[in-house]
Design an enzyme around this catalytic site. Structure first.
Site, PDB file in Angstrom:
ATOM      1  N   GLU A  38       0.880  -1.158   0.000  1.00 42.13           N
ATOM      2  CA  GLU A  38       0.000   0.000   0.000  1.00 42.13           C
ATOM      3  C   GLU A  38       0.928   1.222   0.000  1.00 42.13           C
ATOM      4  O   GLU A  38       1.814   1.309   0.857  1.00 42.13           O
ATOM      5  CB  GLU A  38      -0.889   0.026   1.245  1.00 42.13           C
ATOM      6  CG  GLU A  38      -1.846   1.188   1.151  1.00 42.13           C
ATOM      7  CD  GLU A  38      -2.699   1.436   2.386  1.00 42.13           C
ATOM      8  OE1 GLU A  38      -2.629   0.654   3.344  1.00 42.13           O
ATOM      9  OE2 GLU A  38      -3.423   2.450   2.363  1.00 42.13           O
ATOM     10  N   ARG A 264       5.726 -13.062   9.447  1.00 37.46           N
ATOM     11  CA  ARG A 264       6.417 -11.829   9.095  1.00 37.46           C
ATOM     12  C   ARG A 264       7.789 -11.777   9.753  1.00 37.46           C
ATOM     13  O   ARG A 264       8.055 -12.491  10.718  1.00 37.46           O
ATOM     14  CB  ARG A 264       5.591 -10.625   9.495  1.00 37.46           C
ATOM     15  CG  ARG A 264       5.399 -10.475  10.984  1.00 37.46           C
ATOM     16  CD  ARG A 264       4.262  -9.522  11.321  1.00 37.46           C
ATOM     17  NE  ARG A 264       4.574  -8.144  10.984  1.00 37.46           N
ATOM     18  CZ  ARG A 264       3.916  -7.448  10.048  1.00 37.46           C
ATOM     19  NH1 ARG A 264       2.938  -7.984   9.383  1.00 37.46           N
ATOM     20  NH2 ARG A 264       4.235  -6.192   9.795  1.00 37.46           N
ATOM     21  N   LYS A 274       4.949   0.853   9.746  1.00 36.62           N
ATOM     22  CA  LYS A 274       5.029   2.131   9.047  1.00 36.62           C
ATOM     23  C   LYS A 274       4.584   3.274   9.945  1.00 36.62           C
ATOM     24  O   LYS A 274       5.120   4.366   9.878  1.00 36.62           O
ATOM     25  CB  LYS A 274       4.152   2.088   7.793  1.00 36.62           C
ATOM     26  CG  LYS A 274       4.832   1.401   6.630  1.00 36.62           C
ATOM     27  CD  LYS A 274       3.976   1.496   5.384  1.00 36.62           C
ATOM     28  CE  LYS A 274       3.409   0.158   5.033  1.00 36.62           C
ATOM     29  NZ  LYS A 274       2.617   0.098   3.824  1.00 36.62           N
TER      30      LYS A 274
END
Ligand code: ATP
Ligand code: MG
Length: 559
Positions: A38, A264, A274
């Site tokens: 994104e 992850r 982020k």
């Protein structure tokens, strides 16, 4: 904190087994993956793991990997991020060829599919506000409550949805929801929101839309449109998988991708989300997204990490399904191993003190040859100069030597790397009694080897530069940004763990002349000091600035 994993030399990737079987059984004739960021921030080392997995599998099995921007939330997305993400993927060494996609390019198709769902009574326009929707949703132990708008007639839904698109309603006044099951044990299936109203222009499609699809409604359908075979994501999407499949089952999609989840990357001594990285930047706690102490790809790049070292790291840690932590020293070791092979050597005196060699004539100098790499003669050599005044590192001199100190002391001898053996004959002090300059003599017969003219062996070898030939530079030494291995643990504010000594800036460092005009991309080993690269932002031909990529050895292992 869970266990910190040690890498194994045969790192496992369970996705390879799945793909091998799918190709063997004929389920797929080729593999198509995608990396779907994104564009709401810069990429970090966790994304590098995903990039290496997706592009790596495609290339290993002769398939292709798409770069797709999952750009469904214009409130947080910017062109600046799109550009940076593309640049970072390319820098890592991957190529999407002509397969660059934007979820926003499918908005018209997604809208039509939403209309299909409405027509089939599988979606409805909701008038409850966000807070009410949340309250009606129920909990893990209690079923949700059906909205009074769930039974709105199809015609009315179609009309309202069209008017939402036309921009007739303000933000937040309506949403479109799927009609699935408010009592489902999986909360993702309790009539999830598909569309929201947002009067915000979009970085890729401009102001064409007043409604935007939710990530879950866009992601799987974009996979299907692009013909993705293996849609690989991180474990937190596992609970969304039934919804991902519900859309594929209930829409006339052209392909049926399958979702696979992996664990992850979690790295010690850093934060990776982020949102937190953004906070560090906005609060001025780091200099920007490309601060060399950050785990962003732009930061690692500026620091001097090589793409190969990051790819090797990702290969080494493997791909599994259980959450674990990787110690940041494994990443550091990866770049150290790469640079040990490839970096030309150079001499740089970071904390200079002058040594005047009194038996060497003033105004005279001589050239010495220094190999670029001790084990790689094919890398050639450079010329260095020796003269009456040289710089040595202040740490390489001790007036009152401690036990085991084998470098320079008054009356002691030391070998100058690639040069002569010198003796310190005296010191000059300032008014406070601090040593400000050294006096010495050289042994003209000692140019080769570590033996003096009469055969005495000298223990210490130090780096140095000729004062008349050296160039001045700024050098930045970095330490970890956080002093705690897990600053991100829940219940604590990660900012309290910031290491306030994570950068040391040294000015007036003296570098050998061969580094004049050094190109930006070259990483050097400054002998005994570590691996360094010029700072791509601050270094200029007149004012050189070098960043230390990594030390020569793991200095943290000792701490
Ligand atoms: P963050 O959670 O750090 O804000 P994100 O997941 O929101 O990142 P996306 O742009 O959605 O960022 O991520 C793009 C892809 O990268 C996704 O497939 C996501 O699963 C993957 N990814 C993100 N973080 C990691 C990580 N730490 N390790 C491995 N893959 C990751
Ligand atoms: Mg995400």
């Amino acid at each position: 904190m869970t266990t910190v994993e040690q890498p194994s030399s045969t790192a496992h990737n369970f996705l390879k087994t799945i793909i091998e079987e799918d190709l063997k059984s004929g389920k797929h004739s080729s593999v198509v993956t995608r990396f779907p960021p994104e564009p709401n921030g810069y990429l970090h080392i966790g994304h590098a793991k995903s990039i290496c997995i997706n592009f790596g599998l495609a290339s290993e099995f002769g398939g292709r990997c798409h770069l797709r921007f999952d750009d469904t939330n214009p409130a947080k997305e910017e062109q600046e991020y799109i550009d940076s993400i593309k640049e970072s993927v390319r820098w890592l060494g991957f190529d999407w060829g002509e397969h660059l996609y934007y979820a926003s390019d499918t908005f018209e198709q997604l809208y039509q599919w939403a209309v299909c769902l409405i027509t089939e009574e599988k979606a409805y326009v909701e008038d409850l506000n966000a807070e009410q929707i949340r309250a009606y949703r129920g909990t893990l132990t209690e079923p949700g409550v059906e909205s009074p708008f769930r039974t709105r007639p199809v015609e009315e839904n179609l009309d309202l949805f069209a008017r939402m698109r036309n921009g007739e309603f303000p933000d937040g006044s309506h949403v479109l929801r799927a009609r699935i099951d408010m009592a489902s044990p999986n909360i993702s299936l309790r009539d999830p929101v598909l569309y929201r109203i947002l009067h915000t222009p979009h970085p890729h499609v401009g102001d064409a839309w007043k409604i935007y699809p939710m990530y879950d409604f866009a992601h799987g359908q974009a996979d299907a449109i692009e013909g993705i075979t293996h849609s690989i994501c991180t474990l937190e999407f596992e609970s969304h998988k039934p919804l991902y499949e519900w859309f594929l089952d209930n829409l006339p999609v052209p392909n049926r991708p399958r979702q696979y989840e992996f664990a992850r990357l979690n790295l010690t001594y850093t934060v990776m989300s982020k949102r937190k990285l953004q906070e560090l930047v906005q609060h001025g706690l780091v200099s920007g997204w490309d601060d060399p102490r950050l785990p962003t790809l732009e930061g690692l790049r500026r620091r001097g990490y090589t793409p190969a070292s990051i790819r090797n790291f990702c290969e080494q840690i493997g791909v599994g399904r259980s959450d674990s932590w990787i110690d940041v020293s494994i990443l550091e070791e990866s770049v150290r191993a790469d640079l040990n092979e490839s970096a030309p050597r150079a001499m740089a005196v970071l904390r200079p003190i002058k040594l005047v060699i009194e038996n060497y004539p003033a105004g005279q100098s001589e050239e010495l040859q220094a190999a670029h790499h001790p084990q790689k003669p094919e890398m050639g050599s450079r010329t260095i100069h020796f003269s009456r005044e040289i710089w040595i590192d202040a740490d390489d001199f001790m007036e009152t030597p401690s036990k085991g100190f084998h470098r320079l002391t008054v009356g002691g001898e030391v070998k100058l790397r690639f040069g002569y053996i010198v003796t310190c004959t005296g010191v000059i002090k300032d008014e406070q009694g601090a040593v400000v300059e050294l006096r010495g003599e050289y042994d003209p017969a000692s140019r080769e080897g570590i033996h003096t003219a009469d055969g005495r062996k000298v223990k210490g070898v130090i780096h140095w530069v000729s004062a008349a030939h050296s160039i001045s530079a700024e050098v930045r030494l970095f330490d970890r940004l956080f002093s705690d291995p897990n600053p991100d643990r829940s219940g604590a504010d990660y900012k309290q763990f910031l290491n306030h000594h994570s950068v040391e800036t040294l000015t007036g460092c003296q570098l050998e002349a061969a580094l004049t005009g050094a190109d930006m991309e070259t990483r050097y080993q400054f002998e005994r000091m570590g691996y360094f690269r010029q700072d791509s932002k601050d270094s200029t031909p007149d004012t050189l600035v070098f960043n230390r990529v990594v030390t020569l050895r793991d200095v943290w292992a000792k701490k």
